[in-house]
Design a protein around this motif. Structure first.
Motif, mmCIF file in Angstrom:
data_model
loop_
_atom_site.group_PDB
_atom_site.id
_atom_site.type_symbol
_atom_site.label_atom_id
_atom_site.label_comp_id
_atom_site.label_asym_id
_atom_site.label_seq_id
_atom_site.Cartn_x
_atom_site.Cartn_y
_atom_site.Cartn_z
ATOM 1 N N SER A 24 21.920 9.462 46.524
ATOM 2 C CA SER A 24 23.114 9.420 45.393
ATOM 3 C C SER A 24 24.108 10.587 45.522
ATOM 4 O O SER A 24 25.310 10.427 45.517
ATOM 5 C CB SER A 24 22.579 9.466 44.159
ATOM 6 N N HIS A 25 23.487 11.767 45.876
ATOM 7 C CA HIS A 25 24.456 13.187 46.000
ATOM 8 C C HIS A 25 25.212 12.772 47.358
ATOM 9 O O HIS A 25 26.736 13.212 47.344
ATOM 10 C CB HIS A 25 23.567 14.439 46.242
ATOM 11 N N ALA A 26 24.864 12.304 48.368
ATOM 12 C CA ALA A 26 25.731 12.101 49.355
ATOM 13 C C ALA A 26 26.884 10.973 49.508
ATOM 14 O O ALA A 26 27.787 11.264 49.595
ATOM 15 C CB ALA A 26 24.798 11.703 50.615
ATOM 16 N N VAL A 27 26.550 9.814 48.714
ATOM 17 C CA VAL A 27 27.595 8.948 48.315
ATOM 18 C C VAL A 27 28.551 9.363 47.151
ATOM 19 O O VAL A 27 29.650 9.131 47.433
ATOM 20 C CB VAL A 27 26.676 7.375 47.758
ATOM 21 N N ASP A 28 28.166 10.282 46.469
ATOM 22 C CA ASP A 28 29.149 10.876 45.419
ATOM 23 C C ASP A 28 30.027 11.796 46.070
ATOM 24 O O ASP A 28 31.132 11.486 45.805
ATOM 25 C CB ASP A 28 28.145 11.751 44.261
ATOM 26 N N ILE A 29 29.585 12.430 46.923
ATOM 27 C CA ILE A 29 30.525 13.467 47.871
ATOM 28 C C ILE A 29 31.584 12.603 48.565
ATOM 29 O O ILE A 29 32.705 12.623 48.436
ATOM 30 C CB ILE A 29 29.563 14.194 48.827
ATOM 31 N N MET A 30 31.054 11.521 49.204
ATOM 32 C CA MET A 30 31.998 10.931 50.180
ATOM 33 C C MET A 30 33.002 9.890 49.141
ATOM 34 O O MET A 30 34.136 9.869 49.472
ATOM 35 C CB MET A 30 31.232 9.706 50.863
ATOM 36 N N ARG A 32 33.971 10.365 46.131
ATOM 37 C CA ARG A 32 34.845 11.337 45.332
ATOM 38 C C ARG A 32 35.903 11.799 46.294
ATOM 39 O O ARG A 32 36.922 12.163 45.933
ATOM 40 C CB ARG A 32 34.195 12.545 44.787
ATOM 41 N N LYS A 33 35.587 12.189 47.644
ATOM 42 C CA LYS A 33 36.555 12.544 48.583
ATOM 43 C C LYS A 33 37.652 11.476 48.835
ATOM 44 O O LYS A 33 38.731 11.820 49.049
ATOM 45 C CB LYS A 33 35.800 12.801 49.807
ATOM 46 N N LEU A 34 37.474 10.240 48.651
ATOM 47 C CA LEU A 34 38.185 9.175 48.981
ATOM 48 C C LEU A 34 38.986 8.721 47.519
ATOM 49 O O LEU A 34 39.635 7.923 47.434
ATOM 50 C CB LEU A 34 37.384 7.773 49.216
#
Length: 91
Positions: A24-30, A32-34
């Motif tokens: 979830s943290h990894a997906v959230d980072i990606m 939000r970057k988009l």
């Protein structure tokens, strides 16, 4: 207990090991970057996202779509069963 980053994005990006919170943290980072609108959802035992797409909120669960399955015939098989699905489908 050393989980080697399994509960954060480092487990996904650097150590190739994670539980749902790490995913979830990894997906959230990606996302939000988009500039994708995203929110965490958490149950007593799991964590995933809702993502705003095509004017509605949809569920995205990267953990349950993880292709790693020791019983799979093709270990490179990619699943998308929990990618941008509605609430009735995830229930």
């Amino acid at each position: 207990e050393d989980c080697s980053g399994a509960y954060d994005a480092l487990g996904v990006f650097l150590r190739e090991t994670a539980v749902c919170e790490g995913y979830s943290h990894a997906v959230d980072i990606m996302l939000r970057k988009l500039d994708v609108s995203v929110h965490f959802l958490t149950s007593a035992v799991h964590q995933w996202h809702v993502v705003y797409h095509n004017e509605r909120w949809l569920h995205l669960d990267a953990t349950w779509d993880d292709p790693i399955n020791p019983d799979a015939i093709d270990e490179n098989y990619l699943r998308h069963d929990y990618f941008l699905i509605d609430t009735s489908t995830i229930n």
